[in-house]
Design a protein around this motif. Structure first.
Motif, PDB file in Angstrom:
ATOM      1  N   LEU A  51     -16.409   0.208   5.537  1.00 27.22           N
ATOM      2  CA  LEU A  51     -15.212   0.663   4.854  1.00 27.22           C
ATOM      3  C   LEU A  51     -14.096   0.808   5.886  1.00 27.22           C
ATOM      4  CD1 LEU A  51     -13.794   1.851   2.301  1.00 27.22           C
ATOM      5  CD2 LEU A  51     -14.587   4.100   3.088  1.00 27.22           C
ATOM      6  N   HIS A  52     -12.985   0.128   5.658  1.00 25.68           N
ATOM      7  CA  HIS A  52     -11.828   0.181   6.545  1.00 25.68           C
ATOM      8  C   HIS A  52     -10.665   0.864   5.816  1.00 25.68           C
ATOM      9  CE1 HIS A  52     -13.406  -2.667   9.589  1.00 25.68           C
ATOM     10  NE2 HIS A  52     -13.962  -3.263   8.547  1.00 25.68           N
ATOM     11  N   ILE A  53     -10.044   1.846   6.466  1.00 20.39           N
ATOM     12  CA  ILE A  53      -8.810   2.433   5.946  1.00 20.39           C
ATOM     13  C   ILE A  53      -7.763   2.362   7.047  1.00 20.39           C
ATOM     14  CG2 ILE A  53      -7.666   4.491   5.051  1.00 20.39           C
ATOM     15  CD1 ILE A  53     -10.232   5.365   3.794  1.00 20.39           C
ATOM     16  N   ASP A  54      -6.714   1.594   6.784  1.00 20.73           N
ATOM     17  CA  ASP A  54      -5.563   1.508   7.686  1.00 20.73           C
ATOM     18  C   ASP A  54      -4.469   2.397   7.111  1.00 20.73           C
ATOM     19  OD1 ASP A  54      -6.786  -0.461   9.345  1.00 20.73           O
ATOM     20  OD2 ASP A  54      -6.286  -1.981   7.858  1.00 20.73           O
ATOM     21  N   LEU A  55      -4.043   3.386   7.903  1.00 21.56           N
ATOM     22  CA  LEU A  55      -3.117   4.403   7.416  1.00 21.56           C
ATOM     23  C   LEU A  55      -1.907   4.472   8.325  1.00 21.56           C
ATOM     24  CD1 LEU A  55      -2.692   6.941   5.499  1.00 21.56           C
ATOM     25  CD2 LEU A  55      -3.752   8.277   7.341  1.00 21.56           C
ATOM     26  N   ASN A  56      -0.727   4.437   7.717  1.00 23.92           N
ATOM     27  CA  ASN A  56       0.517   4.546   8.473  1.00 23.92           C
ATOM     28  C   ASN A  56       1.383   5.627   7.845  1.00 23.92           C
ATOM     29  OD1 ASN A  56       2.770   4.231  10.045  1.00 23.92           O
ATOM     30  ND2 ASN A  56       3.227   2.122   9.432  1.00 23.92           N
ATOM     31  N   LEU A  57       1.453   6.779   8.502  1.00 22.29           N
ATOM     32  CA  LEU A  57       2.270   7.886   8.007  1.00 22.29           C
ATOM     33  C   LEU A  57       3.632   7.942   8.686  1.00 22.29           C
ATOM     34  CD1 LEU A  57      -0.454  10.695   7.736  1.00 22.29           C
ATOM     35  CD2 LEU A  57       0.342   9.099   5.981  1.00 22.29           C
ATOM     36  N   SER A  58       3.947   6.927   9.483  1.00 22.50           N
ATOM     37  CA  SER A  58       5.268   6.838  10.100  1.00 22.50           C
ATOM     38  C   SER A  58       6.169   5.941   9.264  1.00 22.50           C
ATOM     39  CB  SER A  58       5.158   6.274  11.518  1.00 22.50           C
ATOM     40  OG  SER A  58       4.944   4.870  11.481  1.00 22.50           O
ATOM     41  N   ALA A  59       7.460   5.938   9.594  1.00 25.37           N
ATOM     42  CA  ALA A  59       8.417   5.115   8.844  1.00 25.37           C
ATOM     43  C   ALA A  59       8.469   3.676   9.366  1.00 25.37           C
ATOM     44  CB  ALA A  59       9.808   5.741   8.923  1.00 25.37           C
ATOM     45  N   HIS A  60       7.763   3.383  10.465  1.00 32.45           N
ATOM     46  CA  HIS A  60       7.862   2.071  11.109  1.00 32.45           C
ATOM     47  C   HIS A  60       6.616   1.238  10.863  1.00 32.45           C
ATOM     48  CE1 HIS A  60      11.266   3.892  13.168  1.00 32.45           C
ATOM     49  NE2 HIS A  60      10.473   4.881  13.557  1.00 32.45           N
ATOM     50  N   ARG A  61       6.806  -0.057  10.710  1.00 35.00           N
ATOM     51  CA  ARG A  61       5.635  -0.914  10.525  1.00 35.00           C
ATOM     52  C   ARG A  61       4.873  -1.022  11.846  1.00 35.00           C
ATOM     53  NH1 ARG A  61       7.084  -7.384  10.147  1.00 35.00           N
ATOM     54  NH2 ARG A  61       7.803  -7.643  12.290  1.00 35.00           N
ATOM     55  N   VAL A  62       3.563  -1.201  11.721  1.00 37.73           N
ATOM     56  CA  VAL A  62       2.721  -1.314  12.910  1.00 37.73           C
ATOM     57  C   VAL A  62       1.810  -2.528  12.756  1.00 37.73           C
ATOM     58  CG1 VAL A  62       2.741   1.161  13.382  1.00 37.73           C
ATOM     59  CG2 VAL A  62       0.950   0.210  11.922  1.00 37.73           C
ATOM     60  N   GLU A  63       1.371  -3.016  13.897  1.00 39.70           N
ATOM     61  CA  GLU A  63       0.492  -4.178  13.905  1.00 39.70           C
ATOM     62  C   GLU A  63      -0.952  -3.733  13.686  1.00 39.70           C
ATOM     63  OE1 GLU A  63      -0.398  -8.119  16.705  1.00 39.70           O
ATOM     64  OE2 GLU A  63       0.950  -6.507  17.377  1.00 39.70           O
ATOM     65  N   ILE A  64      -1.676  -4.466  12.837  1.00 38.71           N
ATOM     66  CA  ILE A  64      -3.087  -4.177  12.588  1.00 38.71           C
ATOM     67  C   ILE A  64      -3.887  -5.464  12.727  1.00 38.71           C
ATOM     68  CG2 ILE A  64      -2.663  -2.239  11.035  1.00 38.71           C
ATOM     69  CD1 ILE A  64      -3.201  -4.117   8.683  1.00 38.71           C
ATOM     70  N   GLU A  65      -5.190  -5.291  12.864  1.00 36.55           N
ATOM     71  CA  GLU A  65      -6.083  -6.447  12.960  1.00 36.55           C
ATOM     72  C   GLU A  65      -6.565  -6.818  11.563  1.00 36.55           C
ATOM     73  OE1 GLU A  65     -10.397  -7.682  14.941  1.00 36.55           O
ATOM     74  OE2 GLU A  65      -9.348  -5.858  15.576  1.00 36.55           O
ATOM     75  N   PRO A  66      -6.271  -8.023  11.066  1.00 33.71           N
ATOM     76  CA  PRO A  66      -6.732  -8.423   9.730  1.00 33.71           C
ATOM     77  C   PRO A  66      -8.257  -8.401   9.653  1.00 33.71           C
ATOM     78  CG  PRO A  66      -5.078  -9.956  10.570  1.00 33.71           C
ATOM     79  CD  PRO A  66      -5.483  -9.090  11.727  1.00 33.71           C
ATOM     80  N   GLN A  67      -8.796  -7.982   8.520  1.00 31.62           N
ATOM     81  CA  GLN A  67     -10.239  -7.923   8.314  1.00 31.62           C
ATOM     82  C   GLN A  67     -10.692  -9.171   7.570  1.00 31.62           C
ATOM     83  OE1 GLN A  67     -11.873  -5.581   9.808  1.00 31.62           O
ATOM     84  NE2 GLN A  67     -10.032  -4.429  10.382  1.00 31.62           N
ATOM     85  N   ALA A  68     -11.439 -10.002   8.259  1.00 32.37           N
ATOM     86  CA  ALA A  68     -11.906 -11.250   7.657  1.00 32.37           C
ATOM     87  C   ALA A  68     -12.897 -10.951   6.539  1.00 32.37           C
ATOM     88  CB  ALA A  68     -12.572 -12.117   8.729  1.00 32.37           C
ATOM     89  N   ALA A  69     -12.805 -11.686   5.463  1.00 35.40           N
ATOM     90  CA  ALA A  69     -13.741 -11.618   4.332  1.00 35.40           C
ATOM     91  C   ALA A  69     -13.828 -10.222   3.727  1.00 35.40           C
ATOM     92  CB  ALA A  69     -15.134 -12.089   4.764  1.00 35.40           C
ATOM     93  N   ALA A  70     -12.761  -9.442   3.848  1.00 31.23           N
ATOM     94  CA  ALA A  70     -12.783  -8.085   3.308  1.00 31.23           C
ATOM     95  C   ALA A  70     -12.252  -8.077   1.881  1.00 31.23           C
ATOM     96  CB  ALA A  70     -11.953  -7.154   4.176  1.00 31.23           C
ATOM     97  N   GLU A  71     -12.823  -7.208   1.066  1.00 30.86           N
ATOM     98  CA  GLU A  71     -12.394  -7.036  -0.322  1.00 30.86           C
ATOM     99  C   GLU A  71     -11.376  -5.905  -0.381  1.00 30.86           C
ATOM    100  OE1 GLU A  71     -14.280  -5.353  -4.531  1.00 30.86           O
ATOM    101  OE2 GLU A  71     -15.599  -5.899  -2.850  1.00 30.86           O
ATOM    102  N   LEU A  72     -10.199  -6.196  -0.923  1.00 28.28           N
ATOM    103  CA  LEU A  72      -9.161  -5.182  -1.024  1.00 28.28           C
ATOM    104  C   LEU A  72      -9.484  -4.225  -2.166  1.00 28.28           C
ATOM    105  CD1 LEU A  72      -6.351  -4.095  -0.177  1.00 28.28           C
ATOM    106  CD2 LEU A  72      -5.369  -5.631  -1.908  1.00 28.28           C
ATOM    107  N   TRP A  73      -9.623  -2.938  -1.831  1.00 29.64           N
ATOM    108  CA  TRP A  73      -9.862  -1.925  -2.858  1.00 29.64           C
ATOM    109  C   TRP A  73      -8.565  -1.291  -3.337  1.00 29.64           C
ATOM    110  CZ3 TRP A  73     -14.628   1.612  -1.385  1.00 29.64           C
ATOM    111  CH2 TRP A  73     -15.810   0.895  -1.623  1.00 29.64           C
ATOM    112  N   PHE A  74      -7.678  -1.000  -2.373  1.00 29.32           N
ATOM    113  CA  PHE A  74      -6.470  -0.271  -2.748  1.00 29.32           C
ATOM    114  C   PHE A  74      -5.435  -0.447  -1.656  1.00 29.32           C
ATOM    115  CE2 PHE A  74      -3.747   3.518  -2.733  1.00 29.32           C
ATOM    116  CZ  PHE A  74      -3.357   3.569  -4.062  1.00 29.32           C
ATOM    117  N   GLU A  75      -4.163  -0.519  -2.071  1.00 30.33           N
ATOM    118  CA  GLU A  75      -3.066  -0.474  -1.115  1.00 30.33           C
ATOM    119  C   GLU A  75      -1.874   0.216  -1.760  1.00 30.33           C
ATOM    120  OE1 GLU A  75      -1.686  -4.319   0.031  1.00 30.33           O
ATOM    121  OE2 GLU A  75      -1.578  -5.070  -2.015  1.00 30.33           O
ATOM    122  N   HIS A  76      -1.139   0.914  -0.932  1.00 31.10           N
ATOM    123  CA  HIS A  76       0.056   1.589  -1.415  1.00 31.10           C
ATOM    124  C   HIS A  76       1.066   1.658  -0.269  1.00 31.10           C
ATOM    125  CE1 HIS A  76       2.323   4.266  -4.098  1.00 31.10           C
ATOM    126  NE2 HIS A  76       2.748   4.813  -2.970  1.00 31.10           N
TER     127      HIS A  76
END
Length: 598
Positions: free
Chosen positions: A537-562
């Protein structure tokens, strides 16, 4: 319908056959004790070994009684099962089998299924009103309700932490039978019910124990609420262990949350309580034991306790969401993102680390499962201990709060909501009591002086603006209405996330363990857990106002994004400001099976 189990409790009035009652009082400093009945009878109690007084008398259920100490002081039973009025009035003999259970075969739920909704019974209108709210909580996706303390307290309004009669459910909320009906109905709906219990102190009004049982307290140790309770005395231990067993066996609560156990200077008492509870439960019965413990004693979570409230994770999240760094948030002012990452990868932030005063706090916790930690964005303390009781939705950017809510409800930790969270309540949750006379004035001034260290209340005139805890208006202002423009939208978000948790995450939770959490930038991190089926289970969380670079998860199923953003953005490895992405990497993926468990 099976009757409630009858226990031979050590303290108090126990109803026997034929309308007889056994009265037992531990009063080692008394020379003479009698039971005074409402009809004028005075029944001398027989002195026993080690300060006990005992009598068997004809007193059917409903009989009103008090104890008279040394022919002078008239007091309620400290183990009163119900009060006829307030804490200073007569106690009542109670028939534990008067209520006929509709769901006697209920055995509880596994701990990993817990989604907890903390509520204040008085603000909701009493036991019957909570009863009526249960179907809506089930529809939301809640699996357990947690009632703030019910022990009889002085007056009709109180948070519950000023209780003085731990065996007596607060009479202003309803009768013992109405409380049992609430629990019974909850079980019929599949809801577990937890009770918050206070075993670290008594309230300041209505506690007479020191007059006839000074050994109940310690002369050499004090807590913020007065003399510490003396758990070195066997009758004192039995008083609280029997209390725990009463709530679990007779009222059929599904669990207890033990308040502020860091103020209990007898860890072996906590171990004994957990052991006795586990031994007393029928085979197959699921009972939950949770702690509030500033000492972060991870070892207790392997000695009969299921979980601890994770104040560390809350404090880090609060600093990131609001920027507030005063008072206890000062310990999270410098590295809140790193501390949150430690919580998401190891449990506690403080695991032997020094706080701002140089005091070392906590024990290593990374070996425990994520379910050993109760995660929350707010609770009664974190809202009510603010001067004006503001809720998080009034302090944080809405999109950031939505992202943090997804972390709360979709991480493998056990989520806890506070009443009103799910409808973005605009009403505060204030500190309220109903003390009288000099005590009311002392509580009022003490409350205002608590905030003298805050810059906004440095001036005494500014502190006068803080609501009076004893005013009835303070209590009524704290009722969440759920009528804001955001109410329906927020409830829909909570419902979506909780139903996703139930469908997708719950079946995979048994056997889950921590893996890692990586800080991406200030306010942003990426956390990963290995679930029980070996998926990640991967959760990428950004509580700042600026975009940040993340590592894409290969073959991952998207559960939720907001908020929703394009797959191209995710593939390019960018996480927008104030956002969250929750993904599952199946166990069949080569990446998901690489490496070893921690």
């Amino acid at each position: 319908m099976s009757p409630s189990p009858v226990q031979n409790w050590t303290h108090g009035a126990v109803l026997l056959d034929g309308g007889r009652t056994r009265f037992a009082l531990w009063a080692p400093d008394a020379r003479y004790v009698s039971v005074e009945l409402a009809d004028g009878q005075s029944l001398p109690m027989l002195p026993q070994a080690d300060g006990w007084f005992l009598i068997h008398a004809h007193c059917p259920a409903g009989s009103r009684y008090r104890y008279r100490i040394d022919e002078q002081l008239l007091v309620p039973d400290p183990a009163s099962r119900a009060q006829d009025g307030d804490v200073h009035g007569p106690s009542l003999v109670v028939d534990p089998q008067a209520y006929h259970w509709q769901h006697p075969d209920w055995r509880g739920r596994p701990w990993h299924e817990a989604v907890i909704y903390e509520l204040h019974v008085g603000l909701m209108g009493g036991y019957r009103a909570v009863h009526q709210a249960l179907p809506g909580l089930v529809e939301l996706g809640v699996s357990a309700i947690e009632l703030m303390p019910l022990a009889e307290f002085p007056g009709p309004r109180n948070w519950g932490y000023d209780g003085v009669l731990p065996y007596a459910p607060e009479a202003s909320y309803g009768s013992p039978e109405e409380l049992k009906a609430l629990i019974d109905t909850a079980h019929g709906l599949g809801l577990a019910v937890i009770l918050d219990v206070v075993y670290n102190h008594f309230g300041p009004d209505g506690n007479y124990l020191a007059h006839y049982a000074r050994r109940f307290f310690r002369d050499d140790l004090h807590t913020p609420w007065g003399a510490a309770i003396n758990f070195r005395q066997r009758p004192v231990r039995e008083f609280f262990i029997d209390n725990a067993l009463m709530w679990l066996l007779e009222y059929r609560f599904d669990g207890l949350r033990l308040d502020a156990v860091h103020a209990i200077d007898s860890p072996d008492f906590l171990q004994e309580l957990a052991l006795r509870v586990r031994q007393a439960m029928p085979e197959g019965r699921q009972v939950w034991l949770n702690l509030e413990n500033e000492h972060n004693q991870a070892s207790l979570l392997q000695q009969g306790f299921d979980a601890q409230w994770n104040d560390d994770a809350h404090n880090a999240l609060h600093v990131l969401l609001t920027g507030e760094t005063e008072a206890y948030y000062a310990d999270f002012a410098e590295q809140p993102t790193q501390q949150l990452a430690r919580c998401l990868s190891q449990g506690f932030a403080f695991q032997g680390h020094a706080d701002r005063h140089g005091r070392v706090r906590g024990e290593p916790s990374g070996h425990l499962p994520p379910s050993a930690f109760v995660l929350f964005l707010q609770n009664h303390d974190q809202i009510g201990n603010r001067a004006f009781g503001e809720r998080l939705n009034q302090l944080a950017p809405p999109q950031a709060l939505h992202a943090a809510t997804a972390l709360l409800l979709l991480s493998p930790m056990i989520p806890l909501l506070f009443m009103g969270d799910e409808v973005a309540a605009q009403e505060p949750f204030l500190f309220f009591t109903s003390h009288q006379g000099p005590l009311a004035e002392a509580v009022r001034e003490g409350r205002r002086n608590e905030f003298a260290a805050f810059s906004a209340f440095a001036d005494s005139q500014q502190r006068q603006r803080i609501p009076d805890p004893n005013a009835a208006a303070t209590f009524h202002a704290s009722r969440p209405q759920g009528q804001s423009a955001l109410a329906a939208q927020t409830r829909a978000l909570y419902r979506q996330l909780l139903h996703l948790r139930q469908r997708q995450l719950l079946p995979r939770l048994p056997g889950t363990c921590f893996l890692q959490a990586q800080v991406l930038a200030e306010g942003a991190l990426s956390a990963c857990w290995r679930l029980g089926d070996d998926s990640l289970l991967h959760i990428d969380l950004n509580l700042s106002a600026h975009r940040v670079e993340i590592e894409p998860q290969a073959a991952a199923e998207l559960w939720f994004e907001h908020p929703p953003h394009s797959q191209a953005q995710r593939c390019q490895g960018w996480l927008p400001g104030f956002s969250v992405v929750v993904q599952l990497q199946p166990a069949t993926s080569p990446t998901a099976t690489d490496g070893e468990r921690p």
